[in-house]
Design a protein around this motif. Sequence first.
Motif, PDB file in Angstrom:
ATOM      1  N   ARG A 119       0.896  -1.303  -0.030  1.00 18.90           N
ATOM      2  CA  ARG A 119       0.074   0.047  -0.057  1.00 18.90           C
ATOM      3  C   ARG A 119       0.821   1.235   0.123  1.00 18.90           C
ATOM      4  O   ARG A 119       0.386   2.488  -0.085  1.00 18.90           O
ATOM      5  CB  ARG A 119      -1.102  -0.068   1.109  1.00 18.90           C
ATOM      6  CG  ARG A 119      -2.228  -0.969   0.873  1.00 18.90           C
ATOM      7  CD  ARG A 119      -3.183  -0.745   2.067  1.00 18.90           C
ATOM      8  NE  ARG A 119      -2.941  -1.160   3.273  1.00 18.90           N
ATOM      9  CZ  ARG A 119      -3.136  -2.885   3.429  1.00 18.90           C
ATOM     10  NH1 ARG A 119      -3.773  -3.454   2.572  1.00 18.90           N
ATOM     11  NH2 ARG A 119      -2.948  -3.171   4.626  1.00 18.90           N
TER      12      ARG A 119
ATOM     13  N   THR B 149      -3.896  11.100  -4.709  1.00 19.81           N
ATOM     14  CA  THR B 149      -4.846   9.765  -5.387  1.00 19.81           C
ATOM     15  C   THR B 149      -3.861   8.976  -6.334  1.00 19.81           C
ATOM     16  O   THR B 149      -3.841   7.761  -6.147  1.00 19.81           O
ATOM     17  CB  THR B 149      -5.995  10.345  -5.734  1.00 19.81           C
ATOM     18  OG1 THR B 149      -5.966  11.324  -6.929  1.00 19.81           O
ATOM     19  CG2 THR B 149      -6.992  10.946  -4.700  1.00 19.81           C
TER      20      THR B 149
ATOM     21  N   HIS C 173      -5.127   5.631  -4.243  1.00 18.50           N
ATOM     22  CA  HIS C 173      -6.202   5.630  -3.289  1.00 18.50           C
ATOM     23  C   HIS C 173      -7.073   6.825  -3.569  1.00 18.50           C
ATOM     24  O   HIS C 173      -6.896   7.841  -3.663  1.00 18.50           O
ATOM     25  CB  HIS C 173      -5.693   6.189  -2.097  1.00 18.50           C
ATOM     26  CG  HIS C 173      -6.566   5.806  -0.815  1.00 18.50           C
ATOM     27  ND1 HIS C 173      -6.645   6.448   0.414  1.00 18.50           N
ATOM     28  CD2 HIS C 173      -7.790   5.087  -0.726  1.00 18.50           C
ATOM     29  CE1 HIS C 173      -7.632   6.046   1.084  1.00 18.50           C
ATOM     30  NE2 HIS C 173      -8.278   5.066   0.579  1.00 18.50           N
TER      31      HIS C 173
ATOM     32  N   MET D   6     -13.017   9.020   1.386  1.00 21.37           N
ATOM     33  CA  MET D   6     -12.198   8.146   0.580  1.00 21.37           C
ATOM     34  C   MET D   6     -12.639   6.756   0.984  1.00 21.37           C
ATOM     35  O   MET D   6     -13.174   6.597   2.096  1.00 21.37           O
ATOM     36  CB  MET D   6     -10.844   8.112   1.252  1.00 21.37           C
ATOM     37  CG  MET D   6     -10.160   9.494   1.201  1.00 21.37           C
ATOM     38  SD  MET D   6      -9.905  10.027  -0.633  1.00 21.37           S
ATOM     39  CE  MET D   6      -8.482   9.080  -1.078  1.00 21.37           C
TER      40      MET D   6
ATOM     41  N   LYS E 176      -8.759   1.712   3.051  1.00 21.01           N
ATOM     42  CA  LYS E 176      -7.458   1.381   2.335  1.00 21.01           C
ATOM     43  C   LYS E 176      -6.659   0.365   3.455  1.00 21.01           C
ATOM     44  O   LYS E 176      -6.139  -0.423   2.795  1.00 21.01           O
ATOM     45  CB  LYS E 176      -6.471   2.647   2.135  1.00 21.01           C
ATOM     46  CG  LYS E 176      -4.938   2.285   1.348  1.00 21.01           C
ATOM     47  CD  LYS E 176      -4.537   3.616   0.854  1.00 21.01           C
ATOM     48  CE  LYS E 176      -3.125   3.298   0.637  1.00 21.01           C
ATOM     49  NZ  LYS E 176      -2.836   3.099  -0.893  1.00 21.01           N
TER      50      LYS E 176
ATOM     51  N   ASP F 297      -6.968   6.139   7.031  1.00 21.37           N
ATOM     52  CA  ASP F 297      -8.387   5.833   7.222  1.00 21.37           C
ATOM     53  C   ASP F 297      -8.860   6.999   8.024  1.00 21.37           C
ATOM     54  O   ASP F 297     -10.159   7.269   8.215  1.00 21.37           O
ATOM     55  CB  ASP F 297      -8.934   4.445   7.295  1.00 21.37           C
ATOM     56  CG  ASP F 297      -8.521   3.570   6.003  1.00 21.37           C
ATOM     57  OD1 ASP F 297      -8.625   3.797   4.671  1.00 21.37           O
ATOM     58  OD2 ASP F 297      -8.161   2.444   6.293  1.00 21.37           O
TER      59      ASP F 297
END
Lengths: 422, 227
Positions: free
Chosen positions: A55, A136, A141, A195, A198, A211
């Motif tokens: 990630r 992003t 993300h 969002m 994640k 998050d």
Amino acid sequence: MAQLKLVAEAWQNLMLHKTRSFLAALGIIFGVASVICMLSISEVARRDVIGRIERMGLHNLILDSVKPEDIRKQERQRSEDSWVARFGMTRLDLDILKETVPEIESIVPMRVMLSDVYANLQLSDINVVATTPEYTEVMEHHVASGRFLAAADEANASAVCVLGADAARKLFPLSSAVDEVVKIGGAHFKVVGVMPRKGQTGSGGILSNPDNAAYIPFATSFARFGKLQTRGGQGVSEATELEVNRAVLRVRDGKPLKLVAQAAQNLMRQRHRQDDVAVTIPFSLLKEHKQAEQIFRWVMGSLAAISLLVGGIGIMNIMLANMAERRQEIGLRRALGATRRDIVRLFVGESALLCCLGGAIGVGTGAALAVAVGSLADWTVAFQPLSFPLGIIVSVLTGLIFGTVPAINAARLDPVLALRAE
Amino acid sequence: MDPLIAIDNISKVYAMRGGDVHALRQVSLTIEEAEFMSIVGKSGSGKSTLLYLLGLLTSPTSGEYRIRGRQAHGLSDFERSQVRGKEIGFIFQSFHLVPQIKVLENVLLSARYAPETSSTDTRKRALELVDRVGLSHRIDHRPTELSNGEMQRVAIARALLTDPSLILADEPTGNLDEENGDEVYNLLKSLNEEGKTIIIVTHDAQLAARTDRCIRLKDGEVVNGST
């Protein structure tokens, strides 16, 4: 057909001594169960670690500002009541970096704000992160609803924010967060987007939990809150002048990550008098982690071997006792026409079946245990699918190996002496 | 035609820690088809050893053993087991029933190592045999629920399942009272009348007297009786 008969006979013989059979298989059951459970837990840990690394972006480089040792020392020995700690990357550093290293496609700065977040007069433990619209793309993300921070927000230093999934749920549990207003560090910010979840990235710190953050435009953070951030205490105030906590560098496809990392590190060393920037290469982390995993596999394998050895010895003991107790039966079977090989098959069949059942129960127990641990620790249980059949096959092999010695002993008994045994 | 059994100068020595034990010394013997004979002697005289030797459960230290003209000496473990499974039925003093399984299953156990029989035929035959020994009402009982006489009759049914031509009985009445002993004798006698060869090892002189031929062993040697 003959094999089926053998299995049926072995089953019948095992069932004649249910308790003893169960006790004999306990070693195998616990051995297999613990291995299955540990494998599952390690699989969960593995997926978690790999997920965190991935990630961060395998094409990215992460530059983190770190508080140098000198400043830490000063803080510990401080005499004044207030001071300013100056360290870390600046906006200028990043501009120069972008210009001098052409392999860098884009740079996303992140600045952690120490501001409180309120919604409807309610304080929430949400982190505020200032960043740019490229976030992003580089972090892969994208928003779930509304929009992300735009170039115009950056240019105008607008009072808008985008909420991470957990932050949105905390602030606005009952309604959509988009178009609502939150109060960040005393100023009103309009929520323009939310969002999707994640998950944790990288290691430690506020930035590892995307998050639970509210994202505001990078320019806004300076326009509204300035370069200095202060944290007040009882008669003490400490200020930090830190422009960029983290910079994520997207490197152009096919360019060597290590060389770019080196260049970035060198540039920072040149421009700063202190060593206050750490470079992380997620791709290298992944590789290192995979090597560590290999070692872990060996450890797990050895543990499995030891527990099966212990289980196997237990089986062998019970089978030897079993054989001694059934000497007359062995003599009788020989008198009825059983060959030595038939006797070996009889006993090996029993121990293999016993271990097979033990292995199956062990797999079940281990999986149940892993699910139980998973629900206690609140994580998604993961299994290595191969571990189930493998657990049973290895158990059967253990039964075959450790059942052979007692079986050969049984077959070698003199039938006449066996028949006369008390 | 070859006799059923011919043994010539057979000796059997057990090597023990305290020295060799001569169980049989140069025994020679011929047994014809359909004989009904007994082997008597005190305990330790070697009579059981002789019986097990005849039943191919043990091999002589020296001497020659022929069964239906075939040299037993050269047979492999597999071949000896096959002969035992097909042609020889054993009856023991202590019955040797498997206590955990039922009467019918005990009888069926002897078909376990004679693979060429079909399982339905075998089961039918087992039921007939249990009926013949008078235990039809006991097929679902376990050996522990039977009297000694009944257990020995189950053992006889088991010995007969593969229809062997030779029955070897080691003290078949040793653990039975007179009435049950008689019953077992009558069963063996009727089997002999059907053409089976019966060899009984016993120290019961009365039982021995009721067989057609009697051999006496002393210290591993034949002391009287026609060989």
